[in-house]
Design a protein around this motif. Structure first.
Motif, mmCIF file in Angstrom:
data_model
loop_
_atom_site.group_PDB
_atom_site.id
_atom_site.type_symbol
_atom_site.label_atom_id
_atom_site.label_comp_id
_atom_site.label_asym_id
_atom_site.label_seq_id
_atom_site.Cartn_x
_atom_site.Cartn_y
_atom_site.Cartn_z
ATOM 1 N N VAL A 183 -34.820 -70.623 -70.786
ATOM 2 C CA VAL A 183 -35.264 -71.581 -70.002
ATOM 3 C C VAL A 183 -35.622 -71.050 -68.516
ATOM 4 N N LEU A 184 -36.928 -71.456 -68.170
ATOM 5 C CA LEU A 184 -37.236 -70.965 -66.764
ATOM 6 C C LEU A 184 -36.725 -72.203 -65.765
ATOM 7 N N LEU A 185 -35.938 -71.821 -64.877
ATOM 8 C CA LEU A 185 -35.654 -73.017 -63.949
ATOM 9 C C LEU A 185 -36.194 -72.908 -62.725
ATOM 10 N N VAL A 186 -36.491 -74.018 -61.923
ATOM 11 C CA VAL A 186 -36.851 -74.213 -60.479
ATOM 12 C C VAL A 186 -35.930 -74.794 -59.592
ATOM 13 N N TYR A 187 -36.019 -74.438 -58.666
ATOM 14 C CA TYR A 187 -35.419 -75.066 -57.644
ATOM 15 C C TYR A 187 -36.545 -75.931 -56.576
ATOM 16 N N ALA A 214 -37.996 -71.999 -55.456
ATOM 17 C CA ALA A 214 -37.345 -70.695 -56.161
ATOM 18 C C ALA A 214 -37.286 -70.787 -57.596
ATOM 19 N N CYS A 215 -37.191 -70.020 -58.220
ATOM 20 C CA CYS A 215 -37.271 -69.928 -59.797
ATOM 21 C C CYS A 215 -36.337 -68.647 -60.134
ATOM 22 N N VAL A 216 -36.164 -68.830 -61.516
ATOM 23 C CA VAL A 216 -35.182 -67.825 -62.367
ATOM 24 C C VAL A 216 -35.416 -68.194 -63.512
ATOM 25 N N ASP A 217 -35.863 -67.000 -64.661
ATOM 26 C CA ASP A 217 -36.048 -67.098 -66.025
ATOM 27 C C ASP A 217 -34.503 -66.814 -66.622
ATOM 28 N N VAL A 218 -33.966 -67.523 -67.518
ATOM 29 C CA VAL A 218 -32.890 -67.202 -68.098
ATOM 30 C C VAL A 218 -33.171 -66.901 -69.723
ATOM 31 N N GLU A 219 -33.037 -65.834 -70.148
ATOM 32 C CA GLU A 219 -33.015 -65.563 -71.415
ATOM 33 C C GLU A 219 -31.880 -65.304 -72.423
ATOM 34 N N PHE A 220 -31.754 -66.033 -73.621
ATOM 35 C CA PHE A 220 -30.791 -65.690 -74.357
ATOM 36 C C PHE A 220 -30.971 -64.898 -75.307
ATOM 37 N N PHE A 223 -31.519 -62.286 -66.976
ATOM 38 C CA PHE A 223 -31.664 -62.892 -65.941
ATOM 39 C C PHE A 223 -32.905 -62.156 -64.899
ATOM 40 N N GLY A 224 -33.876 -62.768 -65.235
ATOM 41 C CA GLY A 224 -35.279 -62.259 -64.510
ATOM 42 C C GLY A 224 -36.241 -63.469 -63.822
ATOM 43 N N LEU A 225 -37.122 -62.885 -63.221
ATOM 44 C CA LEU A 225 -38.230 -63.515 -62.262
ATOM 45 C C LEU A 225 -37.531 -64.409 -61.373
ATOM 46 N N PHE A 226 -36.295 -63.791 -60.670
ATOM 47 C CA PHE A 226 -35.547 -64.432 -59.638
ATOM 48 C C PHE A 226 -36.336 -64.387 -58.501
ATOM 49 N N THR A 250 -22.372 -61.734 -71.096
ATOM 50 C CA THR A 250 -22.716 -60.715 -70.428
ATOM 51 C C THR A 250 -24.277 -60.967 -69.764
ATOM 52 N N ALA A 251 -24.431 -61.053 -68.525
ATOM 53 C CA ALA A 251 -25.894 -61.083 -68.011
ATOM 54 C C ALA A 251 -26.430 -59.931 -67.646
ATOM 55 N N GLU A 252 -27.600 -59.598 -68.024
ATOM 56 C CA GLU A 252 -28.325 -58.317 -67.687
ATOM 57 C C GLU A 252 -29.548 -58.635 -66.592
ATOM 58 N N ILE A 253 -29.962 -57.566 -65.946
ATOM 59 C CA ILE A 253 -31.118 -57.550 -65.025
ATOM 60 C C ILE A 253 -31.547 -56.192 -64.958
ATOM 61 N N THR A 254 -32.675 -56.076 -64.578
ATOM 62 C CA THR A 254 -33.303 -54.631 -64.291
ATOM 63 C C THR A 254 -33.988 -54.810 -62.864
ATOM 64 N N VAL A 255 -33.704 -53.715 -62.175
ATOM 65 C CA VAL A 255 -34.198 -53.677 -60.667
ATOM 66 C C VAL A 255 -34.686 -52.177 -60.663
ATOM 67 N N LEU A 256 -35.766 -52.389 -59.538
ATOM 68 C CA LEU A 256 -36.354 -50.947 -59.332
ATOM 69 C C LEU A 256 -35.251 -50.188 -58.742
ATOM 70 N N HIS A 257 -35.057 -48.813 -59.366
ATOM 71 C CA HIS A 257 -33.978 -48.279 -58.861
ATOM 72 C C HIS A 257 -33.863 -47.562 -57.434
ATOM 73 N N VAL A 258 -34.950 -47.543 -56.789
ATOM 74 C CA VAL A 258 -35.048 -47.215 -55.485
ATOM 75 C C VAL A 258 -34.880 -48.420 -54.683
ATOM 76 N N ARG A 259 -34.571 -49.460 -54.914
ATOM 77 C CA ARG A 259 -34.307 -50.576 -54.120
ATOM 78 C C ARG A 259 -32.745 -50.679 -54.072
ATOM 79 N N LYS A 260 -32.240 -49.908 -53.359
ATOM 80 C CA LYS A 260 -30.794 -49.605 -53.065
ATOM 81 C C LYS A 260 -30.122 -50.937 -52.618
#
Length: 182
Positions: A67-71, A81-87, A95-98, A128-138
């Motif tokens: 589900v794609l959620l919006v605030y 605001a938004c977040v995509d929740v993928e099962f 957890f993406g498109l946050f 478990t929730a998973e995300i990906t982040v650019l590794h240079v974005r400390k």
């Protein structure tokens, strides 16, 4: 955009096709706009999101898959605001498109939206929730770590396609996987 907000879970709902333009604008402002601590404009050129990517998440994805959620507070004519929740199965959710509009960052909206996303994942059996982040974005990684995410050590290359965003020259665009136990 100035909107006074008292973050409320009641203002979170599943996105509709009427929200597509606002979702795309929110994602592009948060990730490619000027200002705001989430911008990647100094690392990546091109838009973060396109309507053609958002529409299928709303119109054709079965609710059992995500589900794609919006605030969308009543004080605003559009979602902010938004977040995509993928099962994903096997107890895992993605957890993406946050994204939160710059004017609302640091006002509790992101935390509220994140907790709603985690609640939806739990309701679908995710542990478990998973995300990906650019590794240079400390700074972004540190923020997620404060929220309970840990690095898995797994990296993947930034998706490079001719019709999407491109890394600026010299940027190491690997994505790091983070996860959080729900």
């Amino acid at each position: 955009m100035t909107v006074e907000v008292k973050a409320s879970r009641a203002d979170i709902r599943p996105a509709t096709l009427d929200d597509v333009d606002a979702i795309v604008a929110t994602l592009n402002e948060a990730y490619r706009g000027d200002g705001g601590w989430t911008t990647e404009k100094h690392l990546i050129k091109g838009d973060r999101a396109y309507a053609s990517e958002i529409i299928p998440l709303i119109a054709s994805r079965p609710t059992s898959e995500g589900v794609l959620l919006v605030y969308h507070p009543a004080s605003s004519p559009q979602p902010l605001a938004c977040v995509d929740v993928e099962f994903r199965g096997n107890g895992r959710g993605y957890f993406g498109l946050f994204a939160v509009r710059h004017a609302l960052q640091g006002k509790g909206v992101g935390n509220l939206l994140m907790e709603e996303a985690f609640g939806r994942m739990r309701a679908e059996g995710c542990t478990t929730a998973e995300i990906t982040v650019l590794h240079v974005r400390k700074d972004i990684i540190a923020w997620y770590q404060r929220k309970g995410f840990v690095s898995t050590g797994k990296l993947m290359d930034f998706p490079q396609t001719s019709d999407r965003a491109q890394l600026l020259p010299g940027v190491d665009g690997r994505l790091v996987y983070l996860e959080k136990q729900l």
